[in-house]
Scaffold this active site. Structure first.
Site, PDB file in Angstrom:
ATOM      1  N   TYR A 175     -52.213  20.640 -13.517  1.00 46.69           N
ATOM      2  CA  TYR A 175     -50.803  20.466 -13.844  1.00 46.69           C
ATOM      3  C   TYR A 175     -50.009  21.578 -13.192  1.00 46.69           C
ATOM      4  CZ  TYR A 175     -46.339  20.546 -16.172  1.00 46.69           C
ATOM      5  OH  TYR A 175     -44.986  20.567 -16.401  1.00 46.69           O
ATOM      6  N   GLU A 216     -19.177 -33.227 -16.480  1.00 45.39           N
ATOM      7  CA  GLU A 216     -20.164 -32.418 -17.187  1.00 45.39           C
ATOM      8  C   GLU A 216     -21.295 -33.297 -17.712  1.00 45.39           C
ATOM      9  OE1 GLU A 216     -20.301 -28.960 -17.277  1.00 45.39           O
ATOM     10  OE2 GLU A 216     -18.856 -29.508 -15.739  1.00 45.39           O
ATOM     11  N   ASP A 220     -23.657 -15.061 -14.005  1.00 49.24           N
ATOM     12  CA  ASP A 220     -25.103 -15.199 -14.267  1.00 49.24           C
ATOM     13  C   ASP A 220     -25.855 -15.865 -13.118  1.00 49.24           C
ATOM     14  OD1 ASP A 220     -24.123 -17.750 -14.529  1.00 49.24           O
ATOM     15  OD2 ASP A 220     -24.944 -18.121 -16.519  1.00 49.24           O
ATOM     16  N   THR A 247     -14.550 -22.494 -19.323  1.00 51.77           N
ATOM     17  CA  THR A 247     -14.440 -21.809 -18.028  1.00 51.77           C
ATOM     18  C   THR A 247     -13.008 -21.835 -17.486  1.00 51.77           C
ATOM     19  OG1 THR A 247     -15.267 -23.885 -17.062  1.00 51.77           O
ATOM     20  CG2 THR A 247     -16.854 -22.109 -17.308  1.00 51.77           C
ATOM     21  N   ALA A 292     -62.432  32.258 -10.504  1.00 46.78           N
ATOM     22  CA  ALA A 292     -62.534  31.062 -11.337  1.00 46.78           C
ATOM     23  C   ALA A 292     -62.435  31.438 -12.807  1.00 46.78           C
ATOM     24  CB  ALA A 292     -63.854  30.353 -11.059  1.00 46.78           C
ATOM     25  N   ARG A 298     -29.146 -18.216 -25.371  1.00 46.58           N
ATOM     26  CA  ARG A 298     -30.546 -18.577 -25.116  1.00 46.58           C
ATOM     27  C   ARG A 298     -31.403 -17.415 -24.610  1.00 46.58           C
ATOM     28  NH1 ARG A 298     -29.027 -23.664 -21.583  1.00 46.58           N
ATOM     29  NH2 ARG A 298     -27.076 -22.504 -21.562  1.00 46.58           N
ATOM     30  N   LYS A 328     -44.319  18.648 -11.662  1.00 44.49           N
ATOM     31  CA  LYS A 328     -42.923  18.493 -12.092  1.00 44.49           C
ATOM     32  C   LYS A 328     -42.144  19.693 -11.611  1.00 44.49           C
ATOM     33  CE  LYS A 328     -41.102  20.460 -15.248  1.00 44.49           C
ATOM     34  NZ  LYS A 328     -40.671  21.195 -16.446  1.00 44.49           N
TER      35      LYS A 328
HETATM   36  C1  UD1 Z   1     -20.728 -24.718 -15.848  1.00 48.42           C
HETATM   37  C2  UD1 Z   1     -19.906 -25.850 -15.207  1.00 48.42           C
HETATM   38  C3  UD1 Z   1     -20.877 -26.907 -14.652  1.00 48.42           C
HETATM   39  C4  UD1 Z   1     -21.803 -26.247 -13.659  1.00 48.42           C
HETATM   40  C5  UD1 Z   1     -22.528 -25.045 -14.281  1.00 48.42           C
HETATM   41  C6  UD1 Z   1     -23.267 -24.276 -13.209  1.00 48.42           C
HETATM   42  C7  UD1 Z   1     -17.809 -26.073 -16.426  1.00 48.42           C
HETATM   43  C8  UD1 Z   1     -17.063 -26.817 -17.458  1.00 48.42           C
HETATM   44  N1  UD1 Z   1     -19.044 -26.462 -16.226  1.00 48.42           N
HETATM   45  O1  UD1 Z   1     -21.456 -25.285 -16.928  1.00 48.42           O
HETATM   46  O2  UD1 Z   1     -20.146 -27.934 -14.015  1.00 48.42           O
HETATM   47  O3  UD1 Z   1     -22.748 -27.185 -13.175  1.00 48.42           O
HETATM   48  O4  UD1 Z   1     -21.576 -24.135 -14.869  1.00 48.42           O
HETATM   49  O5  UD1 Z   1     -24.062 -23.281 -13.765  1.00 48.42           O
HETATM   50  O6  UD1 Z   1     -17.254 -25.197 -15.805  1.00 48.42           O
HETATM   51  N2  UD1 Z   1     -17.768 -18.480 -19.465  1.00 48.42           N
HETATM   52  C9  UD1 Z   1     -16.746 -17.665 -19.854  1.00 48.42           C
HETATM   53  N3  UD1 Z   1     -15.907 -18.104 -20.825  1.00 48.42           N
HETATM   54  C10 UD1 Z   1     -16.019 -19.316 -21.388  1.00 48.42           C
HETATM   55  C11 UD1 Z   1     -17.072 -20.150 -20.978  1.00 48.42           C
HETATM   56  C12 UD1 Z   1     -17.918 -19.713 -20.005  1.00 48.42           C
HETATM   57  O7  UD1 Z   1     -16.600 -16.548 -19.343  1.00 48.42           O
HETATM   58  O8  UD1 Z   1     -15.214 -19.634 -22.244  1.00 48.42           O
HETATM   59  C13 UD1 Z   1     -18.679 -18.009 -18.433  1.00 48.42           C
HETATM   60  C14 UD1 Z   1     -20.094 -17.867 -18.926  1.00 48.42           C
HETATM   61  O9  UD1 Z   1     -20.343 -16.559 -19.404  1.00 48.42           O
HETATM   62  C15 UD1 Z   1     -20.904 -18.160 -17.677  1.00 48.42           C
HETATM   63  C16 UD1 Z   1     -20.011 -19.121 -16.894  1.00 48.42           C
HETATM   64  O10 UD1 Z   1     -18.718 -18.968 -17.419  1.00 48.42           O
HETATM   65  O11 UD1 Z   1     -21.107 -17.016 -16.885  1.00 48.42           O
HETATM   66  C17 UD1 Z   1     -20.454 -20.575 -17.021  1.00 48.42           C
HETATM   67  O12 UD1 Z   1     -20.424 -20.946 -18.372  1.00 48.42           O
HETATM   68  P1  UD1 Z   1     -21.541 -21.836 -19.023  1.00 48.42           P
HETATM   69  O13 UD1 Z   1     -21.269 -21.980 -20.462  1.00 48.42           O
HETATM   70  O14 UD1 Z   1     -22.879 -21.342 -18.613  1.00 48.42           O
HETATM   71  O15 UD1 Z   1     -21.226 -23.227 -18.315  1.00 48.42           O
HETATM   72  P2  UD1 Z   1     -22.227 -24.407 -18.069  1.00 48.42           P
HETATM   73  O16 UD1 Z   1     -22.291 -25.244 -19.271  1.00 48.42           O
HETATM   74  O17 UD1 Z   1     -23.489 -23.884 -17.511  1.00 48.42           O
HETATM   75 MG    MG Z   2     -24.476 -21.932 -17.372  1.00 49.28          MG
END
Ligand code: UD1
Ligand code: MG
Length: 488
Positions: free
Chosen positions: A377, A166, A113, A85, A434, A19, A362
């Site tokens: 300058y 979720e 993030d 995650t 001058a 996004r 500079k």
């Molecule tokens: C996740 C949580 C949700 C929470 C939200 C908070 C889960 C299943 N859900 O949802 O409960 O409210 O964060 O912001 O955990 N990432 C990886 N690898 C993956 C998937 C994700 O490294 O396979 C990282 C993403 O880059 C990101 C973070 O994990 O930094 C969260 O992933 P994202 O897809 O944003 O999860 P949400 O759907 O926001």
């Molecule tokens: Mg997220």
């Protein structure tokens, strides 16, 4: 070493961040002078973990290179496919295991993030986790709009956390819950490892959810707890550029709040932008429309702005910097800069010196009390003390191939509209006329004149432009002159 130093912090940063609609991976977007993942790593460092692992996947070469630059002791673990995650954390623990690390104690998981998350909040989470003897403690927050987040389901009678559901998998009743999962957890390392092996993918996204670990541990009879974040804005996750701007604004407000509480006057916080690395002393003043970036330092009594952008610049005590752009400059105590000055890298302004209106500098070292007041300058130069450079002077430093240096001594008075053709040296106490183009060294105390002699050709307009307005004006002036002479 802290009493409950975590065994590891795992930072999730493998996702693409679709996004953001960007060629740059989401976690490398920056606010207040630091990447999103950089903010998370900095907050994690405050816990002093034994190991800090960042899970990388999308554009992992770029993300890993950035991490190596900002914190060479960070480990990375690769998640080739973003299977959720839970899967991401599993990759992190496997990486540590493969390199011989035996985790004993607490593992903290954070998302890459969430740049507003503070070390203090992570500390609170880890303290609650330790004090309550939990198998898992989730950081939660009450948010005004919980759309998209995992909801915290609590037992109606005891208030104990029972599950995280979720958004996509939640019932209407669950969607009405405003307490959400921040995505930040503290786990017992061993129990986490065991539970991750049991996480299934039978959910709407077909992913291994980290959030399922909570239910798995609870069903196995372990203690599950929650710590509620004091300020829900701290857990704001960045998914798009609107949220990026929101987070930038919040973090900026936080930084300026600290500065103001420490004795800095920020006239208009809304139009003042600062990086996390900027430092201030008491009684400094920042006027509206000012951006302070990088390793900029503002000393006591100094005034910066309005409408200035300073990067990696030190402003000495009592100096005034008005409507100026500066990068890598050192501005001495009581110096006066601008309005409309441009100070480039290597500029060093001495005590009570001046770089005035429409002056660019500079790689220039300017001595105490020396003034370059107007339209000039100054590049690749050293100027001594208490010298005055005339308006509209140019240090001609570039011959098209190489840059050359100009040296001007102390107590010199150079005329307006001079060209100093480098390499050239002007001795102490010398003057220049001058309009001079100075190509040869000037000995101390001399006056250098390097320009054509003036010649007046009388009556030229009457002869060459007869009947013109100029000729009539000249004739009237001559007539007036004769009448004045006759009256006397
Ligand atoms: C996740 C949580 C949700 C929470 C939200 C908070 C889960 C299943 N859900 O949802 O409960 O409210 O964060 O912001 O955990 N990432 C990886 N690898 C993956 C998937 C994700 O490294 O396979 C990282 C993403 O880059 C990101 C973070 O994990 O930094 C969260 O992933 P994202 O897809 O944003 O999860 P949400 O759907 O926001
Ligand atoms: Mg997220």
């Amino acid at each position: 070493m802290s009493a409950n130093r975590p065994a590891a912090v795992v930072v999730l940063a493998a996702g693409e961040g679709t996004r953001m609609k960007s060629a740059t991976p989401k976690v490398l977007h920056a606010i207040c002078g630091r990447s999103l993942v950089g903010h998370v790593v900095a907050a994690s460092r405050e816990l002093d973990p034994e190991h800090l692992v960042v899970i990388v996947g999308h554009e992992r070469a770029k993300v890993s290179a950035h991490l190596a630059e900002i914190d060479p002791t960070v480990r990375t673990a690769v998640q080739h496919e973003q299977n959720g995650t839970g899967h991401a954390v599993r990759m992190g623990l496997e990486e540590l295991g493969n390199s011989g690390v035996v985790l004993d104690g607490t593992v903290v998981v954070v998302c890459g993030d969430t740049p507003l998350l503070t070390g203090g909040t992570l500390r609170k989470l880890s303290d609650v986790h330790a004090a309550d003897g939990n198998a898992v403690t989730v950081l939660t927050a009450e948010v005004p709009d919980s759309t998209g987040y995992g909801r915290i389901v609590r037992d109606a009678a005891t208030g104990a956390v029972t599950a995280i559901v979720e958004h996509k998998d939640a019932t209407d009743a669950q969607r009405a819950i405003r307490e959400i999962n921040s995505g930040v957890f503290a786990f017992d390392a061993q129990l986490l490892t065991d539970a991750l092996g049991k996480v299934r993918t039978d959910n709407s996204q077909g992913e291994e959810y980290l959030t399922d670990v909570l239910g798995i541990l609870r069903e196995a009879g372990h203690r599950v707890g929650a710590a509620v974040a004091g300020d829900h804005r701290e857990i704001l996750g960045i998914n798009n550029r609107v949220q990026l701007a929101e987070a930038r604004k919040l973090l900026n407000e936080r930084l300026l709040h600290v500065a103001m509480m420490d004795g800095v006057t920020v006239v208009d916080p809304a139009s003042t932008l600062v990086d996390v690395t900027v430092t201030f002393e008491r009684d400094s003043v920042v006027h509206p429309g000012t951006q302070l970036l990088g390793a900029t330092h503002i000393a006591t009594g100094a005034e910066v702005g309005p409408n200035s952008r300073l990067k990696d610049t030190t402003v000495g005590a009592g100096a005034v910097v008005d409507n100026t752009v500066a990068d890598g400059a050192l501005i001495g105590e009581g110096a006066n800069v601008g309005p409309y000055a441009y100070l480039r890298p290597g500029t060093q302004l001495g005590t009570k010196s001046k770089a005035g209106a429409y002056v660019e500098m500079k790689n220039a070292v300017i001595g105490e009390g020396t003034k370059v007041p107007h339209l000039s300058y100054v590049g690749d130069a050293t100027i001594g003390e208490f010298t005055n450079i005339g308006a509209a002077s140019v240090f001609v430093n570039y011959d098209g191939v190489k840059k050359h240096h100009t040296t001007i001594g102390s107590h010199c008075r150079t005329g307006s509209d001079n060209m100093f053709v480098a390499p050239v040296t002007i001795g102490d106490g010398a003057y220049t006329a001058a309009g001079s183009v100075i190509t040869k060294d000037v000995p101390p105390g001399s006056l250098a004149v390097a320009r054509g002699q003036q010649r007046n050709i009388e009556g030229w307009v009457a002869r060459k432009r007869p009947g013109s307005a100029a000729a009539q004006a000249a004739s009237a002036a001559q007539q007036d002159g004769r009448e004045t002479d006759a009256e006397q």
